[in-house]
Scaffold this active site. Structure first.
Site, PDB file in Angstrom:
ATOM      1  N   ARG A   1      11.650  12.918 -13.293  1.00 43.40           N
ATOM      2  CA  ARG A   1      11.936  13.167 -11.956  1.00 43.40           C
ATOM      3  C   ARG A   1      13.196  13.583 -11.616  1.00 43.40           C
ATOM      4  O   ARG A   1      13.407  14.013 -10.504  1.00 43.40           O
ATOM      5  CB  ARG A   1      11.824  11.873 -11.056  1.00 43.40           C
ATOM      6  CG  ARG A   1      10.472  11.638 -10.465  1.00 43.40           C
ATOM      7  CD  ARG A   1      10.675  10.517  -9.801  1.00 43.40           C
ATOM      8  NE  ARG A   1       9.878  10.093  -8.491  1.00 43.40           N
ATOM      9  CZ  ARG A   1       8.540   9.618  -8.594  1.00 43.40           C
ATOM     10  NH1 ARG A   1       7.932   9.352  -9.767  1.00 43.40           N
ATOM     11  NH2 ARG A   1       8.130   9.390  -7.433  1.00 43.40           N
TER      12      ARG A   1
ATOM     13  N   ARG B   1       0.864   0.513   0.329  1.00 44.23           N
ATOM     14  CA  ARG B   1       2.170   0.177  -0.318  1.00 44.23           C
ATOM     15  C   ARG B   1       3.046   0.417   0.711  1.00 44.23           C
ATOM     16  O   ARG B   1       3.026   1.111   1.758  1.00 44.23           O
ATOM     17  CB  ARG B   1       2.334   1.444  -1.282  1.00 44.23           C
ATOM     18  CG  ARG B   1       2.005   1.222  -2.919  1.00 44.23           C
ATOM     19  CD  ARG B   1       2.094   2.097  -3.537  1.00 44.23           C
ATOM     20  NE  ARG B   1       3.277   3.257  -3.783  1.00 44.23           N
ATOM     21  CZ  ARG B   1       3.278   3.985  -4.453  1.00 44.23           C
ATOM     22  NH1 ARG B   1       2.305   4.625  -5.466  1.00 44.23           N
ATOM     23  NH2 ARG B   1       4.304   4.826  -4.423  1.00 44.23           N
TER      24      ARG B   1
ATOM     25  N   ARG C   1      10.803  10.085   0.868  1.00 41.55           N
ATOM     26  CA  ARG C   1      10.505  10.341  -0.473  1.00 41.55           C
ATOM     27  C   ARG C   1      10.204  12.062  -0.706  1.00 41.55           C
ATOM     28  O   ARG C   1      10.623  12.329  -1.691  1.00 41.55           O
ATOM     29  CB  ARG C   1       9.111   9.794  -0.726  1.00 41.55           C
ATOM     30  CG  ARG C   1       9.487   7.951  -0.990  1.00 41.55           C
ATOM     31  CD  ARG C   1       8.115   7.429  -0.898  1.00 41.55           C
ATOM     32  NE  ARG C   1       7.197   7.627  -2.075  1.00 41.55           N
ATOM     33  CZ  ARG C   1       5.880   7.349  -2.060  1.00 41.55           C
ATOM     34  NH1 ARG C   1       5.423   6.755  -0.939  1.00 41.55           N
ATOM     35  NH2 ARG C   1       4.880   7.639  -2.947  1.00 41.55           N
TER      36      ARG C   1
END
Ligand code: AP5
Length: 220
Positions: free
Chosen positions: A88, A160, A171
């Site tokens: 990432r 979640r 995010r």
């Protein structure tokens, strides 16, 4: 087949990685799943990772790199793997290259799941996961037969913590700031395969299967 699935949060990487894993018998290695398990079990790694994950930030590279390096050494990775959510950052990608080189291996391909931000938000806000078996649903796009109940095992479905609206936006920001550069990193190395991840799940599945088949053809 040594594969990486790359793309923004909610692009469908996990959904498709588990299909490829099932169909080809390759381990599906999701750093997000490994970290969530560590958080749930309150291991030293989980305790360190929790605050980063809850806020939508990335867990520091050194923690994640060592988990993946250890995981790739296991016997079930001998014939390949599907890495989902790793690397990432460029530092993680370089560490992965070095780990694989040390094992006399290399990546066969990086499938890049392309989807726009509005779809990401819709997909993540509707995602539900089974508390018992981990099966993944979407309240509109892949609904369970009975709302709130897993089709496979009857377990309870939950949302979640990091799929709540504010964290999803964070995010996405983190994705563009720290992960999106990997698209060029892998394109320059001739490894990138574009996948139109905006299609319905069955169409994405077909595209992914065709791409993996083409990579396999190259390998032979
Ligand atoms: P992680 O768990 O990896 O989350 P993510 O990358 O944000 O990916 P998601 O699991 O949210 O999305 P996905 O692309 O797998 O989509 P899915 O298939 O579920 O990471 C979580 C956190 O852990 C990070 O924020 C970070 O803190 C930490 N972390 C993890 N890896 C790290 C690393 N390498 N370095 C540092 N930190 C790390 O699909 C989403 C929804 O859409 C589902 O409901 C699904 O049913 C639905 N859906 C799927 N496909 C379709 C479709 N084609 N059409 C309509 N709906 C669809």
């Amino acid at each position: 087949m040594n594969l990486v699935f790359l793309g923004p949060p909610g692009a469908g990487k996990g959904t498709q990685a588990s299909k490829v894993s099932e169909n080809r018998g390759l381990p599906h290695i999701s750093t997000g799943d490994i970290l969530r398990e560590a958080v749930a079990e309150e291991t030293p790694l989980g305790v360190k990772a929790k605050a980063f994950m809850d806020s939508g930030s990335l867990v520091p590279d050194d923690l994640v790199v060592s988990i993946v390096a250890e995981r790739l050494e296991r016997a079930d990775c001998a014939d390949g793997f599907v890495l989902d959510g790793f690397p990432r950052t460029i530092a993680q990608a370089e560490a992965l290259d070095a780990t694989l080189e040390g094992m006399g291996r290399s990546l066969d391909g990086v499938l890049y799941f392309k989807v726009d931000d509005d779809q990401v938000v819709r997909r993540l806000s509707g995602r539900r996961i089974c508390r018992d078996c981990g099966e993944n649903y979407h309240v509109d796009f892949m609904p369970p037969q009975t709302p709130g109940v897993c089709d496979k095992c009857g377990g309870e479905l939950y949302q979640r913590e990091d799929d709540k609206a504010g964290t999803v936006r964070e995010r996405l920001k983190v994705y563009y700031a720290q992960t999106a550069d990997l698209v060029d990193y892998y394109r320059e190395r001739g490894l990138l395969v574009d996948v139109d991840a905006s299609l319905v799940p069955s169409a994405v599945r077909e595209e992914v299967a065709a791409s993996v088949g083409a990579l396999e053809g190259k390998e032979d």
